[in-house]
Design a protein around this motif. Structure first.
Motif, PDB file in Angstrom:
ATOM      1  N   THR A 147     -67.199  87.481  -8.604  1.00 25.15           N
ATOM      2  CA  THR A 147     -68.457  88.023  -8.102  1.00 25.15           C
ATOM      3  C   THR A 147     -69.576  87.619  -9.027  1.00 25.15           C
ATOM      4  OG1 THR A 147     -68.262  90.096  -9.309  1.00 25.15           O
ATOM      5  CG2 THR A 147     -67.233  90.012  -7.125  1.00 25.15           C
ATOM      6  N   ILE A 148     -70.795  87.671  -8.541  1.00 23.04           N
ATOM      7  CA  ILE A 148     -71.943  87.285  -9.359  1.00 23.04           C
ATOM      8  C   ILE A 148     -72.066  88.190 -10.574  1.00 23.04           C
ATOM      9  CG2 ILE A 148     -73.536  88.711  -7.998  1.00 23.04           C
ATOM     10  CD1 ILE A 148     -74.375  85.302  -9.537  1.00 23.04           C
ATOM     11  N   GLU A 149     -71.635  89.440 -10.419  1.00 23.95           N
ATOM     12  CA  GLU A 149     -71.702  90.375 -11.541  1.00 23.95           C
ATOM     13  C   GLU A 149     -70.698  90.006 -12.626  1.00 23.95           C
ATOM     14  OE1 GLU A 149     -71.959  95.207 -12.115  1.00 23.95           O
ATOM     15  OE2 GLU A 149     -70.572  94.403 -10.611  1.00 23.95           O
ATOM     16  N   ALA A 150     -69.471  89.689 -12.216  1.00 26.29           N
ATOM     17  CA  ALA A 150     -68.436  89.329 -13.189  1.00 26.29           C
ATOM     18  C   ALA A 150     -68.762  88.002 -13.858  1.00 26.29           C
ATOM     19  CB  ALA A 150     -67.076  89.281 -12.499  1.00 26.29           C
ATOM     20  N   ALA A 151     -69.266  87.031 -13.051  1.00 26.24           N
ATOM     21  CA  ALA A 151     -69.608  85.729 -13.614  1.00 26.24           C
ATOM     22  C   ALA A 151     -70.750  85.866 -14.614  1.00 26.24           C
ATOM     23  CB  ALA A 151     -69.978  84.766 -12.489  1.00 26.24           C
ATOM     24  N   SER A 152     -71.707  86.761 -14.351  1.00 22.15           N
ATOM     25  CA  SER A 152     -72.817  86.957 -15.283  1.00 22.15           C
ATOM     26  C   SER A 152     -72.320  87.464 -16.627  1.00 22.15           C
ATOM     27  CB  SER A 152     -73.827  87.954 -14.687  1.00 22.15           C
ATOM     28  OG  SER A 152     -74.391  87.443 -13.506  1.00 22.15           O
ATOM     29  N   GLN A 153     -71.381  88.383 -16.623  1.00 24.71           N
ATOM     30  CA  GLN A 153     -70.836  88.893 -17.875  1.00 24.71           C
ATOM     31  C   GLN A 153     -70.131  87.804 -18.652  1.00 24.71           C
ATOM     32  OE1 GLN A 153     -71.413  91.897 -19.080  1.00 24.71           O
ATOM     33  NE2 GLN A 153     -72.601  92.465 -17.229  1.00 24.71           N
TER      34      GLN A 153
ATOM     35  N   ALA B  80     -82.552  90.588  -3.732  1.00 25.88           N
ATOM     36  CA  ALA B  80     -81.685  90.173  -4.837  1.00 25.88           C
ATOM     37  C   ALA B  80     -80.270  89.908  -4.322  1.00 25.88           C
ATOM     38  CB  ALA B  80     -81.660  91.267  -5.904  1.00 25.88           C
ATOM     39  N   THR B  81     -79.561  88.974  -4.981  1.00 29.03           N
ATOM     40  CA  THR B  81     -78.207  88.635  -4.569  1.00 29.03           C
ATOM     41  C   THR B  81     -77.296  89.845  -4.757  1.00 29.03           C
ATOM     42  OG1 THR B  81     -78.593  86.381  -5.298  1.00 29.03           O
ATOM     43  CG2 THR B  81     -76.310  87.031  -4.914  1.00 29.03           C
ATOM     44  N   PRO B  82     -76.512  90.207  -3.740  1.00 26.15           N
ATOM     45  CA  PRO B  82     -75.594  91.345  -3.904  1.00 26.15           C
ATOM     46  C   PRO B  82     -74.653  91.133  -5.086  1.00 26.15           C
ATOM     47  CG  PRO B  82     -75.701  90.628  -1.616  1.00 26.15           C
ATOM     48  CD  PRO B  82     -76.418  89.595  -2.421  1.00 26.15           C
ATOM     49  N   VAL B  83     -74.379  92.220  -5.843  1.00 33.89           N
ATOM     50  CA  VAL B  83     -73.524  92.100  -7.038  1.00 33.89           C
ATOM     51  C   VAL B  83     -72.098  91.733  -6.676  1.00 33.89           C
ATOM     52  CG1 VAL B  83     -74.938  93.644  -8.430  1.00 33.89           C
ATOM     53  CG2 VAL B  83     -73.140  94.602  -6.988  1.00 33.89           C
ATOM     54  N   ASN B  84     -71.705  91.998  -5.405  1.00 36.01           N
ATOM     55  CA  ASN B  84     -70.340  91.669  -4.997  1.00 36.01           C
ATOM     56  C   ASN B  84     -70.251  90.297  -4.338  1.00 36.01           C
ATOM     57  OD1 ASN B  84     -71.720  92.310  -2.706  1.00 36.01           O
ATOM     58  ND2 ASN B  84     -70.135  93.642  -1.819  1.00 36.01           N
ATOM     59  N   TYR B  85     -71.329  89.522  -4.401  1.00 34.30           N
ATOM     60  CA  TYR B  85     -71.298  88.173  -3.829  1.00 34.30           C
ATOM     61  C   TYR B  85     -70.305  87.325  -4.610  1.00 34.30           C
ATOM     62  CZ  TYR B  85     -72.837  83.481  -2.468  1.00 34.30           C
ATOM     63  OH  TYR B  85     -72.866  82.189  -2.013  1.00 34.30           O
TER      64      TYR B  85
ATOM     65  N   ILE C 120     -79.480  85.691 -15.144  1.00 30.28           N
ATOM     66  CA  ILE C 120     -78.647  84.836 -14.292  1.00 30.28           C
ATOM     67  C   ILE C 120     -78.905  85.234 -12.840  1.00 30.28           C
ATOM     68  CG2 ILE C 120     -76.309  84.129 -13.713  1.00 30.28           C
ATOM     69  CD1 ILE C 120     -75.531  84.981 -16.578  1.00 30.28           C
ATOM     70  N   THR C 121     -79.435  84.305 -12.066  1.00 30.27           N
ATOM     71  CA  THR C 121     -79.692  84.540 -10.643  1.00 30.27           C
ATOM     72  C   THR C 121     -79.128  83.392  -9.827  1.00 30.27           C
ATOM     73  OG1 THR C 121     -81.840  83.453 -10.803  1.00 30.27           O
ATOM     74  CG2 THR C 121     -81.796  85.860 -11.069  1.00 30.27           C
ATOM     75  N   LEU C 122     -78.969  83.663  -8.540  1.00 29.08           N
ATOM     76  CA  LEU C 122     -78.458  82.642  -7.609  1.00 29.08           C
ATOM     77  C   LEU C 122     -79.663  81.920  -7.012  1.00 29.08           C
ATOM     78  CD1 LEU C 122     -75.751  81.637  -6.349  1.00 29.08           C
ATOM     79  CD2 LEU C 122     -76.224  83.191  -4.449  1.00 29.08           C
ATOM     80  N   SER C 123     -79.882  80.674  -7.392  1.00 28.62           N
ATOM     81  CA  SER C 123     -81.043  79.923  -6.902  1.00 28.62           C
ATOM     82  C   SER C 123     -80.749  79.194  -5.604  1.00 28.62           C
ATOM     83  CB  SER C 123     -81.514  78.924  -7.969  1.00 28.62           C
ATOM     84  OG  SER C 123     -80.476  78.007  -8.280  1.00 28.62           O
ATOM     85  N   GLN C 124     -79.517  78.827  -5.389  1.00 29.38           N
ATOM     86  CA  GLN C 124     -79.117  78.194  -4.132  1.00 29.38           C
ATOM     87  C   GLN C 124     -77.807  78.781  -3.672  1.00 29.38           C
ATOM     88  OE1 GLN C 124     -78.963  73.916  -4.429  1.00 29.38           O
ATOM     89  NE2 GLN C 124     -81.061  73.688  -3.709  1.00 29.38           N
ATOM     90  N   ILE C 125     -77.768  79.013  -2.355  1.00 32.47           N
ATOM     91  CA  ILE C 125     -76.517  79.502  -1.788  1.00 32.47           C
ATOM     92  C   ILE C 125     -75.797  78.346  -1.125  1.00 32.47           C
ATOM     93  CG2 ILE C 125     -76.205  81.908  -1.097  1.00 32.47           C
ATOM     94  CD1 ILE C 125     -78.421  81.680   0.752  1.00 32.47           C
ATOM     95  N   ARG C 126     -74.522  78.423  -1.185  1.00 38.35           N
ATOM     96  CA  ARG C 126     -73.737  77.361  -0.572  1.00 38.35           C
ATOM     97  C   ARG C 126     -73.690  77.562   0.935  1.00 38.35           C
ATOM     98  NH1 ARG C 126     -70.149  81.115  -2.483  1.00 38.35           N
ATOM     99  NH2 ARG C 126     -68.468  81.778  -1.080  1.00 38.35           N
ATOM    100  N   THR C 127     -73.440  76.502   1.620  1.00 37.76           N
ATOM    101  CA  THR C 127     -73.217  76.597   3.064  1.00 37.76           C
ATOM    102  C   THR C 127     -71.734  76.538   3.340  1.00 37.76           C
ATOM    103  OG1 THR C 127     -73.395  74.214   3.322  1.00 37.76           O
ATOM    104  CG2 THR C 127     -75.408  75.494   3.596  1.00 37.76           C
ATOM    105  N   ILE C 128     -71.379  77.197   4.424  1.00 34.76           N
ATOM    106  CA  ILE C 128     -69.974  77.176   4.846  1.00 34.76           C
ATOM    107  C   ILE C 128     -69.914  76.644   6.263  1.00 34.76           C
ATOM    108  CG2 ILE C 128     -69.286  79.093   3.335  1.00 34.76           C
ATOM    109  CD1 ILE C 128     -69.513  80.947   5.728  1.00 34.76           C
ATOM    110  N   GLN C 129     -68.784  76.095   6.615  1.00 37.08           N
ATOM    111  CA  GLN C 129     -68.575  75.539   7.942  1.00 37.08           C
ATOM    112  C   GLN C 129     -67.779  76.528   8.777  1.00 37.08           C
ATOM    113  OE1 GLN C 129     -69.918  72.491   8.716  1.00 37.08           O
ATOM    114  NE2 GLN C 129     -70.796  72.623   6.655  1.00 37.08           N
ATOM    115  N   ILE C 130     -68.321  76.853   9.938  1.00 40.11           N
ATOM    116  CA  ILE C 130     -67.599  77.738  10.863  1.00 40.11           C
ATOM    117  C   ILE C 130     -67.557  77.084  12.233  1.00 40.11           C
ATOM    118  CG2 ILE C 130     -68.310  79.838   9.635  1.00 40.11           C
ATOM    119  CD1 ILE C 130     -70.292  80.297  11.971  1.00 40.11           C
TER     120      ILE C 130
END
Length: 809
Positions: free
Chosen positions: A196-202, A147-152, A224-234
């Motif tokens: 965070t995903i938790e705050a956005a869900s509320q 599951a997506t971490p609540v602090n994501y 509410i779940t995260l179906s796709q994660i974004r990519t980041i450039q490093i």
């Protein structure tokens, strides 16, 4: 008309190729891909398609829905993907991931593709920490199945799966826009970037409850779940595979380092910098993870982070008796004790009192010994080579005792130890200890060996002069009186159940030995002979005897004799057999007799006629010329067959074959019997005396003659009294190409054989009787001389002729 068709076909084919070329020029912008045949795309076309995908920040997997929607068949897409994969030169993920996010399973698949091409770096394998990045199963990839971490923290490119279920229903996949918003039906725009995903869900649930009344009442639920994660450039610099990487927003520092293959050849493992917003955000020391499992530096990455791997500043080498030899990176202020911790400590055979180190100066090498009390203070310098030696194969306090003590073993030595002290450690002397003398093998200071003898009897009385002090490495041997006792034997043979050699004990008697050897047999006589060795200090020339003989009479049916006889060492006892002791033995008679079966040999000189008479005589169908005796051949007699000469000529192959065949079948010796002669006179030489196991066979009269061997047709020809040997050969068609007629022979019904005899040009064939068997053997193979052999013989003859002529002159 034909020309028009050819021109039309050419134009169509050219147009077909141009259409494929045009598709290859811009695969993504083409509106109709239903006519594309991937088999016709060249390597150059594939390279162009790869370039298009790269310029649009897409992978072939991400472009799949688009290409299929434009009409490309699934089979063509599979072929295209295979060609692009095989044509890819670099396996790393270089800025080629779609910025608006990738599905969790897609990211996991890409991580796997990178892992599968990991190759162990043999040049850097000795560097401590390199194995972390050479192991394909250890990639530190985030577990996307959880599951997506609540602090994501949400950001542009993420995609949310929002569902309302219960009385009212709603379902949608909503991406987070570049502005950080999501668009909900009947609600409008909601800003959730940075939450965070938790705050956005509320926040989303509160907004939906204003539209769906059953949500606030609890009759409907919101998921509410995260179906796709974004990519980041490093960006990673200083690695084996430096460059720009598109990674999951859940990726960590260790994950990114693994993707880049870890530090380069001269890269540091302990001073890695995570740069965020142009400042060093975190220093990463991989040794913290390797040594104590600390992952506090393995933080999550953010967009545009830079991982910088500087060159190392201090590396040292440890070799020898440590658990993990190799090359280690040291930080300022770390001591040799820290280095020993990195190397997992000394192994079991290490010499730990000191460690030898080879240092580098500005001009040359120098050697330094680090004592054990300096381990915490010595600071390794770059280029140091530490060599950990093994302990010596010797003991500082060993002493040994063996022989007639209760616990022979190796013991610890201490100064002032005496012989009595060591014997006490071994729990004392055994009952058989020889008290007059014991031996000490001692290593002298000049490394030579000396023997010191001691008197244990005096030691046991407390005589300090005899109870001498011991040295370390002494080996004390206590003798046993049993070592000086000769082992005596005694032999018994003859009519005893278990004849053999037995151990002699003092006081052993003849009765004792009878019982020990299993008792007398039923055929034992009353006569027993005992032979005893003669012992004397002087040679008695007048006495010719080599042993003293005792003749004793015993009661054979009793092992306990009334007059017992004492035995001495090395006595030889023979129990004689009764003069007459024979069990009834039998012979067998079979065939054309009235009462066939087994008969006991009642007389020592029972003959053939006697047994035939007891069997009721021959029957009316008996062949009077077919009586023979089969006598069992003992093993020695079978071995003697080697010497049989069948007298079949000089050809070795024929001789060997027949002898082999004879030995295979010859388990009985055949004794021909002339029954007519026996009937006329019982003193006939064929009326032999029978032996136990003999078998008398009386053949039934047979009016045929069997012809076998190398003939055209093996057959049985009716017996004609007036016909000779060649008549029966002709009757079966004669001999074949391999038949040897002049060596043909006949076997008569009573087992007697006769062969063809030759004299000059005359040939005398054997007589034929009814029931006989004619056998034609195989002619020996004659090896023809080759041309070379003819030439050699001619040369030898010419040379001999030349020598003879020279002599005659």
């Amino acid at each position: 008309m034909i020309m028009r068709r050819i021109i039309f076909a050419f134009v169509f084919f050219a147009a077909f190729l141009m259409s494929h070329h045009a598709v290859a020029q811009d695969l993504l912008k083409s509106q109709d891909l239903s006519t594309v045949n991937v088999d016709y795309l060249s390597d150059a076309d594939i390279a162009k398609i790869q370039s298009q995908l790269k310029s649009n920040n897409l992978t072939i997997e991400q472009a799949e829905p688009m290409l299929l929607a434009k009409g490309m068949s699934a089979s063509d897409f599979s072929k295209l993907k295979s060609k692009i994969t095989s044509n890819t030169a670099q396996p790393k993920l270089e800025s080629n991931t779609k910025k608006d996010g990738i599905a969790k399973e897609d990211f996991g698949r890409k991580q796997l593709e990178v892992v599968n091409v990991k190759v162990k770096d043999s040049l850097n394998a000795l560097v401590f920490g390199s194995e972390l990045f050479d192991n394909p199963t250890l990639d530190f990839a985030p577990n996307l199945q959880l599951a997506t971490p609540v602090n994501y923290v949400l950001g542009a490119g993420d995609q949310l799966q929002i569902s309302v279920y219960g009385v009212q229903q709603y379902n949608a996949n909503i991406p987070v826009t570049v502005e950080g918003n999501i668009s909900l039906d009947y609600v409008g725009q909601l800003s959730i970037a940075g939450m965070t995903i938790e705050a956005a869900s509320q926040k989303i649930k509160a907004a939906l409850s204003g539209v769906y009344s059953t949500v606030s009442s609890g009759q409907s639920k919101v998921s509410i779940t995260l179906s796709q994660i974004r990519t980041i450039q490093i960006t990673i610099i200083g690695a084996k595979q430096p460059g720009n990487y598109s990674v999951s927003s859940l990726a960590t520092v260790y994950n990114a380092l693994h993707l880049a293959g870890g530090p380069a050849k001269n890269g540091s493992y302990r001073a890695i910098e995570l740069i965020r917003n142009n400042k060093v955000y975190k220093y990463v020391d991989i040794y913290d993870f390797l040594v104590i499992g600390d992952q506090s530096a393995n933080v999550n990455l953010k967009d545009n982070d830079v991982i910088r791997i500087p060159a190392y500043s201090n590396r040292v080498t440890v070799e020898g008796a440590v658990k993990r030899p190799g090359i280690f990176e040291m930080k300022t202020g770390e001591s040799f004790s820290s280095l020993l911790l990195f190397a997992s400590g000394f192994n079991e055979s290490a010499y730990t009192a000191a460690v030898n180190v080879i240092q580098k100066t500005a001009k040359e090498f120098k050697v330094k010994d680090i004592k054990q009390d300096e381990f915490n203070s010595y600071l390794p310098q770059s280029g140091d080579l530490f060599r950990v030696a093994k302990i010596l194969n010797r003991f500082e306090n060993r002493i040994k005792i063996d022989g007639a003590v209760f616990r022979p073993d190796t013991y610890s030595f201490y100064e002032g130890m005496r012989v009595s002290d060591l014997i006490a450690k071994a729990e004392g002397l055994k009952e058989d200890a020889y008290s007059k003398r014991a031996r000490i093998i001692r290593l002298k200071s000049d490394l030579t060996i000396e023997i010191v003898n001691i008197n244990l009897e005096k030691v046991s009385r407390g005589d300090l002069e005899a109870d001498i002090p011991l040295n370390k490495e002494d080996v004390v041997t206590v003798y046993s009186i049993l070592d000086f006792v000769e082992e005596y034997k005694i032999t018994i043979d003859g009519e005893i159940k278990n004849p053999g050699v037995y151990v002699y004990y003092e006081g052993l008697t003849l009765n004792d030995l009878f019982v020990q050897a299993g008792g007398l047999t039923g055929s034992a006589s009353k006569r027993v002979e005992v032979a005893r060795m003669i012992m004397s200090e002087d040679i008695d020339e007048a006495n010719p005897n080599k042993a003293e003989l005792f003749n004793i009479e015993i009661t054979p049916d009793n092992n306990e004799q009334s007059k017992n006889f004492s035995l001495f060492p090395f006595d030889v006892i023979n129990i004689r057999k009764m003069a007459v002791y024979e069990k009834p033995e039998m012979v067998t008679i079979s065939g054309a007799v009235n009462y066939a079966g087994k008969y006991v040999l009642a007389s020592k000189k029972a003959k053939v006629f006697d047994i035939v008479k007891r069997a009721g005589g021959l029957t009316s169908v008996a062949n009077l010329e077919g009586v023979k005796i089969k006598r069992p051949i003992k093993l020695k007699q079978i071995e003697d067959v080697e010497s049989i000469d069948l007298n079949l000529g000089t050809n070795d192959s024929i001789q060997n074959k027949l002898e082999k065949k004879l030995k295979e079948k010859l388990k009985f010796a055949i004794i021909p019997v002339d029954w007519k002669s026996i009937v006329n006179g019982h003193d006939s030489n064929t009326n032999v005396t029978l032996l136990p196991g003999d078998e008398i066979e009386v053949a039934t009269f047979n009016e045929g003659v069997k012809v076998t061997g190398n003939v055209l047709l093996t057959s049985e020809i009716p017996y004609d009294k007036g016909k000779g040997f060649t008549y029966y050969l002709d009757a079966v068609g004669g001999i074949d190409a391999k038949g040897w007629k002049k060596k043909a022979y006949i076997i008569y019904p009573n087992g007697k054989a006769d062969v063809t005899k030759s004299f000059l040009f005359f040939r005398n064939y054997p007589r034929v009787t009814a029931g006989s068997q004619i056998i034609v053997p195989e002619k020996p193979e004659v090896k023809k001389m080759s041309t070379g052999e003819f030439v050699s013989i001619a040369g030898v003859l010419a040379s001999l002729a030349g020598v003879i002529i020279a002599i005659l002159r």
